[in-house]
Each structure stands twice: as structure tokens, then as C-alpha cells.
Write a protein that holds these residues in place. Structure first.
Motif, mmCIF file in Angstrom:
data_model
loop_
_atom_site.group_PDB
_atom_site.id
_atom_site.type_symbol
_atom_site.label_atom_id
_atom_site.label_comp_id
_atom_site.label_asym_id
_atom_site.label_seq_id
_atom_site.Cartn_x
_atom_site.Cartn_y
_atom_site.Cartn_z
ATOM 1 N N GLY A 164 5.311 -2.221 -3.414
ATOM 2 C CA GLY A 164 5.704 -3.301 -2.522
ATOM 3 C C GLY A 164 6.569 -4.352 -3.166
ATOM 4 O O GLY A 164 7.097 -5.227 -2.480
ATOM 5 N N GLY A 165 6.723 -4.315 -4.474
ATOM 6 C CA GLY A 165 7.624 -5.230 -5.144
ATOM 7 C C GLY A 165 9.044 -4.736 -5.188
ATOM 8 O O GLY A 165 9.929 -5.393 -5.721
ATOM 9 N N GLU A 166 9.271 -3.538 -4.629
ATOM 10 C CA GLU A 166 10.613 -2.962 -4.607
ATOM 11 C C GLU A 166 11.225 -3.126 -3.221
ATOM 12 O O GLU A 166 10.609 -3.670 -2.303
ATOM 13 N N SER A 192 10.431 5.854 -4.588
ATOM 14 C CA SER A 192 9.053 6.311 -4.405
ATOM 15 C C SER A 192 8.319 6.108 -5.721
ATOM 16 O O SER A 192 8.092 7.057 -6.480
ATOM 17 N N GLY A 193 7.984 4.854 -6.018
ATOM 18 C CA GLY A 193 7.400 4.545 -7.305
ATOM 19 C C GLY A 193 8.458 4.598 -8.390
ATOM 20 O O GLY A 193 9.653 4.612 -8.139
ATOM 21 N N SER A 194 7.998 4.668 -9.637
ATOM 22 C CA SER A 194 8.923 4.608 -10.760
ATOM 23 C C SER A 194 9.577 5.944 -11.064
ATOM 24 O O SER A 194 10.497 6.014 -11.863
ATOM 25 N N ALA A 195 9.116 7.025 -10.404
ATOM 26 C CA ALA A 195 9.558 8.355 -10.810
ATOM 27 C C ALA A 195 10.623 8.960 -9.927
ATOM 28 O O ALA A 195 11.317 9.876 -10.341
ATOM 29 N N THR A 196 10.788 8.480 -8.696
ATOM 30 C CA THR A 196 11.581 9.215 -7.724
ATOM 31 C C THR A 196 12.419 8.277 -6.868
ATOM 32 O O THR A 196 11.955 7.203 -6.469
ATOM 33 N N MET A 197 13.664 8.681 -6.576
ATOM 34 C CA MET A 197 14.474 8.050 -5.558
ATOM 35 C C MET A 197 14.488 8.981 -4.345
ATOM 36 O O MET A 197 14.626 10.198 -4.490
ATOM 37 N N ALA A 198 14.312 8.419 -3.158
ATOM 38 C CA ALA A 198 14.216 9.225 -1.947
ATOM 39 C C ALA A 198 15.180 8.708 -0.893
ATOM 40 O O ALA A 198 15.564 7.531 -0.894
ATOM 41 N N LEU A 199 15.564 9.598 0.014
ATOM 42 C CA LEU A 199 16.399 9.250 1.160
ATOM 43 C C LEU A 199 15.661 9.669 2.419
ATOM 44 O O LEU A 199 15.197 10.813 2.541
ATOM 45 N N VAL A 248 5.552 5.286 7.280
ATOM 46 C CA VAL A 248 5.326 6.546 6.578
ATOM 47 C C VAL A 248 4.945 6.226 5.141
ATOM 48 O O VAL A 248 5.452 5.267 4.550
ATOM 49 N N TYR A 249 4.046 7.018 4.600
ATOM 50 C CA TYR A 249 3.655 6.797 3.211
ATOM 51 C C TYR A 249 4.747 7.323 2.289
ATOM 52 O O TYR A 249 5.180 8.466 2.392
ATOM 53 N N ASN A 250 5.171 6.457 1.388
ATOM 54 C CA ASN A 250 6.255 6.804 0.476
ATOM 55 C C ASN A 250 5.811 6.744 -0.974
ATOM 56 O O ASN A 250 6.450 7.324 -1.849
ATOM 57 N N ASN A 278 0.810 -1.220 0.000
ATOM 58 C CA ASN A 278 0.000 0.000 0.000
ATOM 59 C C ASN A 278 0.842 1.268 0.000
ATOM 60 O O ASN A 278 0.344 2.365 0.258
ATOM 61 N N GLY A 279 2.142 1.132 -0.299
ATOM 62 C CA GLY A 279 2.979 2.305 -0.490
ATOM 63 C C GLY A 279 3.647 2.847 0.746
ATOM 64 O O GLY A 279 4.227 3.936 0.709
ATOM 65 N N ASN A 280 3.620 2.099 1.851
ATOM 66 C CA ASN A 280 4.246 2.570 3.079
ATOM 67 C C ASN A 280 5.669 2.038 3.213
ATOM 68 O O ASN A 280 5.958 0.887 2.862
ATOM 69 N N LEU A 281 6.525 2.868 3.744
ATOM 70 C CA LEU A 281 7.866 2.472 4.179
ATOM 71 C C LEU A 281 7.769 2.224 5.672
ATOM 72 O O LEU A 281 7.345 3.121 6.420
ATOM 73 N N ILE A 282 8.130 1.013 6.135
ATOM 74 C CA ILE A 282 7.925 0.688 7.542
ATOM 75 C C ILE A 282 9.210 0.166 8.169
ATOM 76 O O ILE A 282 10.090 -0.362 7.496
#
Length: 594
Positions: free
Chosen positions: A124-126, A145-152, A118-120, A101-105
Motif C-alpha cells: 500500500g505504500g506503492e 506486485s510487491g518487490s519482486a514483480t511488475m504487472a499490467l 483484485v488481490y495483487n 492489504n495488497g488489493n488493487l482497487i
């Protein structure tokens, strides 16, 4: 005695200047100018332990409700749980992954309790990568963060930065698995996602022109390693290797694929196994084909990420791949070691390896769409299978780490089709070998991260020390051990208070040779600051010593403290560290200026 199933980790170059002695001509001499030769050193036989072979009775230690995911779950310490001022292997391991569901836990490895979420927006396949990116002693989390963004993110799940992907010509969009590595040895790590290379502040440093480490139009599973031994890392994908600025170091004109790196032929150089669709091929260290490849029938969509370890006890790693209805183990050159039945319609999932029983042969751990299976690496026989699993399978693999600091390995498997999102398996008889409490990224090899979650400034080639990939095997068998010590032979005080020379010798009472570049430090007090350093340039054989080594010390830097010489601390000269059987014999005292 607690068995030190630990590892050598090269942390990087020191900020200190190397002390080579009062002058180069005095290297290996005492204060009177007499040479100091190597000597025989008795082995520390108290380190030898009987072979202890464990049983193999896996049970679920705990499961995390909801939070379904593909994975793999990533393990490392995020917090200073014991309040000693540092985050390291003495703290409780944490488990981090992205949910469907898009959360980083973050989950406690000790209690299994959800710590934060936190919602990222990631899929979930990543997966994610954990490491101290900026060198401040606190690890960060790199997450797509999906296919468009890398986040730290920081260790509490707060966003630090996010940067749009620059995929280049390949246009891959799903299943991103980042890595963290200090590619140029400057003390700040880079984040690598496929062919994109980001600085620790989120700047895009470069984008490669060929593959991203994916297959079948999906995936980004590149590997940062030093292929050519120049001290700088390259980003290895299925058909190329890139420099940090994205320029091409090597390319071969073939299709992209998911790589694994090890010394598969025993020549001291790395080779690359690539899974590309339904084809498995092997490459030399310059990414050129060895001449062997294997293509499975068309009904195999693609194989998943490969893993490597010494599966048959011959001292050379084999590799194993899985796809559709078969898992296949190969020897280098293409000889098939064995095959076993699996069930994965997408063919995406991959295996991991570890010697749980301590018998010298790793097990192969794998989870397909319906079943968690553990295979004997020698013949592919099933040693365990659990049907309490369900997954649509992305490019996941099981994670193997000591997640609760109980001195034993655990197996972590994510589920995407069950009520529980994560299961942690242990041994019912509590007999499994110890493992690291770190598995910090999908493209995991033991030397890519240190025990305190710092990223090596100089990443030692994993193939030189452990020679495996996506394997947690890091320890020595009971008949082998490391044990180094240092002795003061002479103190040259004639030039005090301008300078002071201490002549030392490093002793190797272990069964394993020390690698070249072992550092020796002089401290102002037993736990004081490092004031001078030197390096033992050559390897020290088992049961031998180094020659004499003279270290020049500035007496004023001691600030009145009693000087202490030390080996194997990881602060000072080369920061080369051992997990030793005896860590209490690494210092010797001497008198400072009169």
C-alpha cells in the motif's frame, strides 16, 4: 462561454504522409504562382474573460471506507461511460490505488463507490500508473506486485502479464512507483519502474546500472523525459539517465535520489532537482552538478519527492521539498524562499501544487503523518489544515484532478491510519479553477499523457509549455487564450482528376503563439477520413497568420465526398492539439475536381 482551461498535447507523429504542396517551389504561392504573404489577424476578443478569483474553503466531498493506503491515488478514465465509442475526458474519471492489504482497487470519482478490487500482492505504500499501453484505445494499469514483480492489468482489473523485476546492482525492494511512456516513438508504450524498462508485452528491455530514483535504500521514482532533445526519452534517476535498453546516457557518480525535472533557470533546457537522503542538489540536463547542494542536519532521515511550479510569479519555477519537521521552498541557485513546520518522522511524503483560486499563485498541498496542510506558495502561510488524517508515510503525495467532471479541481489524499482510506476535498463555494481529469502516475507532468489516456508518441517537453512538475497547473489566465482557424485561398484544379491542390492559410486570433509544427488536414467530408496533410513549419505569432500552404490531394481518395480543410483536430499531420476558446472555426470547405 465555457473557459477552455485546457492544454496543448503532442500526441505523436501521424501515420499519414506529409503533403508539402504540389511541389516544393509552390509552397507559399497561389495557383497562378503569386506569393501569399502573412497577414494581420484581429484577436478574438470574445475569448477574453474577467479575472475570476475563487475562495479557498476546502471541505471533504466524500471518503471511501476502509481500503487504507499510502498512495498516491491515480486518476484517469478507464471506461466508455457515455457510450460514444471512445474512452476520453468526456467519460467519468476513475481512481486507482493499491491498499495496505495488497488489493488493487478502482473507485468511481463521481460517486465514490468501489468499482472493483483484485488481490495483487502489492504494498500500500506503492502506486500505479494508468495509460493506453498498447494503443488499442483502452487504458491499462501498471502496478507493482510487491518487490519482486511488475504487472499490467486491463481496465477491469484482469491481469495481462507479470514479470519479475531486474533491479541491477542497487537492490531496492520497497516503494515502487511506475511510469508509462513511449520511449522510442513506435506507438507502443514502455513501463518504467526505477531502472527497469519493460515493453508493452512485459519483456525486460533494459536495466540501468546506477540509481533507480530512490533514497535511503527505498523507493523507485524515475522519470521518463527527453533530456537532450533528440526525440527519444531517457529514464532519469538521481545519479544517471538511461536509454531504453538500459545503457547509460549520463551519470555523475553521486548518490541516487528522487528527481524532478523543469526549466528552472529559464534557458530553455531542462534541469534536475534531486532529493538524496537529507541532501538536495541540482543538476544540468546532462546530469552534471550545477555546484549547489544543501544538506540538512542528520536528524532528517530524508526528504520526500520534490515538486516544482512558479511559486512567486516571476515566470521561473521554484521547487519545494519536505522532510521531518520542515517544508522548504527554494529558488534556483539555492536561495530559500520560505520554510514551514510539518511533522513527518520518516520524511518520506512529498508535496503537489495547483493554483486553486486562479490568482496566479499555486498552493502547495501536503499530507504528513497527522495533518493535511495547504500552504500559500509565496510565503508558506497555512491556508488550510485538517487533522482528520493519519499515515505512516511512504513516498506519497496528494493528487489534484477533477475527479467528478464538475469543472473544478479536487484534492485526493490517502490515509493509512484512519477508518477511511481515501478522502476527496473540494471547495465549499464551488469556486476552484478547473483541472484536468487525469493525474496518471506519481512522476506526473502534464505532457506525459493525453486527455484520452493515450500516451504521446512524441512527448512534448513539459518545461516548454507548463514548466512545472507534480503540479496540475495547465490552464491560461483569463487574459490569454488560444484560437486558430484556417481559410481556403485558392483551389488548383488544372491537373484534375490526377491531382488537386488547395492553398490555405492558418490564422492565429489568440494571444499566444502557436508552436512550430501545427498540422493542417484535408478530410473527405467534415467528419470523414483524412486524405492529405501539411505542416505549418514555423510558429505563428499572436495576431498573425501563416504564409500560404499548398496541400496536394488525390481526388479519388475523396470518394465523392465534399473536401474540407481543417486545423487543430489532432489527426493527420503532426497531431498537435490546442484547447481553444472557439473550437467551431477550425474548418473551411472547398470544391473538388469539376
Amino acid at each position: 462561454m465555457v473557459r477552455p482551461w485546457l492544454w496543448i498535447a503532442v500526441l505523436g507523429c501521424s501515420e499519414y504522409d506529409l503533403g508539402s504542396g504540389i511541389d516544393d517551389e509552390n509552397l507559399g504561392l497561389n495557383c497562378d504562382g503569386d506569393p501569399i504573404a502573412e497577414i494581420d489577424v484581429p484577436l478574438n476578443d470574445s475569448c477574453a474573460l474577467d479575472q475570476q478569483t475563487g475562495t479557498f474553503t476546502p471541505v471533504v466531498e466524500w471518503s471511501l471506507p476502509a481500503n487504507t493506503a499510502y498512495g498516491p491515488p491515480i486518476v484517469g478514465q478507464l471506461n466508455d461511460d457515455n457510450d460514444d465509442g471512445t474512452i476520453d475526458a468526456l467519460d467519468d474519471p476513475d481512481i486507482v490505488f493499491q491498499t495496505l492489504n495488497g488489493n488493487l482497487i478502482s473507485v468511481s470519482g463521481v460517486t465514490g463507490q468501489l468499482q472493483w478490487s483484485v488481490y495483487n500482492g502489492g504494498y500500500g505504500g506503492e502506486s500505479v500508473a494508468i495509460g493506453d499501453v498498447d494503443g488499442d484505445g483502452v487504458p491499462e494499469i501498471a502496478a507493482p506486485s510487491g518487490s519482486a514483480t511488475m504487472a499490467l492489468f486491463d481496465n477491469e482489473g484482469q491481469l495481462i502479464w507479470s514479470t519479475p523485476h531486474s533491479w541491477g546492482p542497487m537492490g531496492y525492494s520497497d516503494y515502487i512507483y511506475p511510469s508509462i511512456a513511449d520511449m522510442d516513438g513506435d506507438g507502443f508504450a514502455e513501463i518504467i519502474a526505477g531502472s527497469s524498462i519493460y515493453s508493452h508485452t512485459g519483456e525486460v528491455l533494459g536495466v540501468g546500472d546506477y540509481g533507480v530514483g530512490g533514497t535511503g535504500g527505498y523507493g523507485a521514482l524515475s522519470i521518463p523525459v527527453d533530456l537532450d532533445g533528440d526525440g527519444l526519452l531517457e529514464v532519469v534517476v538521481g545519479n544517471a539517465a538511461y536509454n531504453m535498453d538500459g545503457s547509460t546516457k549520463y551519470s555523475n557518480g553521486l548518490a541516487d535520489g528522487i528527481p524532478a525535472v523543469a526549466d528552472f533557470d529559464g534557458d530553455g533546457e531542462p534541469e534536475v532537482v534531486v532529493v538524496s537522503g537529507s541532501t538536495v542538489r541540482t543538476l544540468e540536463s546532462d546530469m552534471q552538478p550545477t555546484g549547489w547542494s544543501m544538506t540538512w542536519p542528520v536528524y532528517v532521515t530524508y526528504f520526500g519527492p520534490p515538486a516544482a511550479d512558479d511559486m512567486d510569479g516571476d515566470g521561473i519555477p521554484e521547487f519545494v521539498v519536505a522532510g521531518y519537521t520542515q517544508m522548504i521552498a527554494f529558488k534556483w541557485g539555492g536561495e530559500q524562499l520560505w520554510s514551514a513546520a510539518i511533522s513527518d518522522g520518516s520524511g518520506a511524503a512529498g508535496p503537489s501544487m495547483f493554483d486553486f483560486e486562479g490568482d496566479g499563485y499555486p498552493e502547495v498541498v501536503y499530507a504528513d503523518e497527522t495533518t493535511v496542510r495547504i500552504f500559500d506558495s509565496r510565503d508558506g502561510a497555512i491556508k488550510m489544515q485538517s487533522f482528520d488524517h493519519g499515515s505512516g508515510t511512504a513516498f506519497e503525495c496528494p493528487t489534484i484532478a477533477d475527479v467528478d467532471n464538475d469543472g473544478q479541481a479536487e484534492i485526493l489524499v490517502n490515509h493509512s491510519y484512519l477508518e477511511n482510506g481515501l478522502s476527496v476535498y473540494g471547495d465549499a463555494d464551488e469556486s476552484w479553477r478547473p483541472a484536468r481529469s487525469v493525474w496518471n502516475q506519481h512522476a506526473y507532468s502534464i505532457t506525459n499523457v493525453n486527455d484520452d489516456m493515450s500516451i504521446p508518441t512524441v512527448q512534448a517537453p513539459n518545461w516548454d509549455q507548463y514548466n512545472n512538475f507534480r503540479s496540475a497547473d495547465a490552464g491560461l489566465p483569463p487574459s490569454q487564450w488560444h484560437d486558430v482557424s484556417v481559410e481556403v485561398l485558392d483551389v488548383c484544379a488544372d491537373d484534375c482528376p490526377a491531382t488537386l491542390g488547395v492553398v490555405v492559410r492558418v490564422l492565429n486570433a489568440g494571444t499566444e503563439p502557436t508552436p512550430p509544427g501545427l498540422g493542417v488536414s484535408v478530410r473527405a467530408g467534415a467528419d470523414g477520413p483524412v486524405v492529405a496533410t501539411a505542416v505549418v513549419a514555423d510558429a505563428i505569432p499572436s495576431g498573425r497568420s501563416s504564409t500560404g500552404l499548398t496541400i496536394e490531394v488525390d481526388p479519388a481518395a475523396l470518394d465523392g465526398a465534399a473536401p474540407v480543410v481543417e486545423v487543430d483536430r489532432g489527426e493527420g499531420a503532426s497531431e498537435l492539439i490546442f484547447g481553444e476558446c472557439d473550437e467551431d472555426n477550425n474548418q473551411d470547405n472547398f470544391e473538388g475536381c469539376p
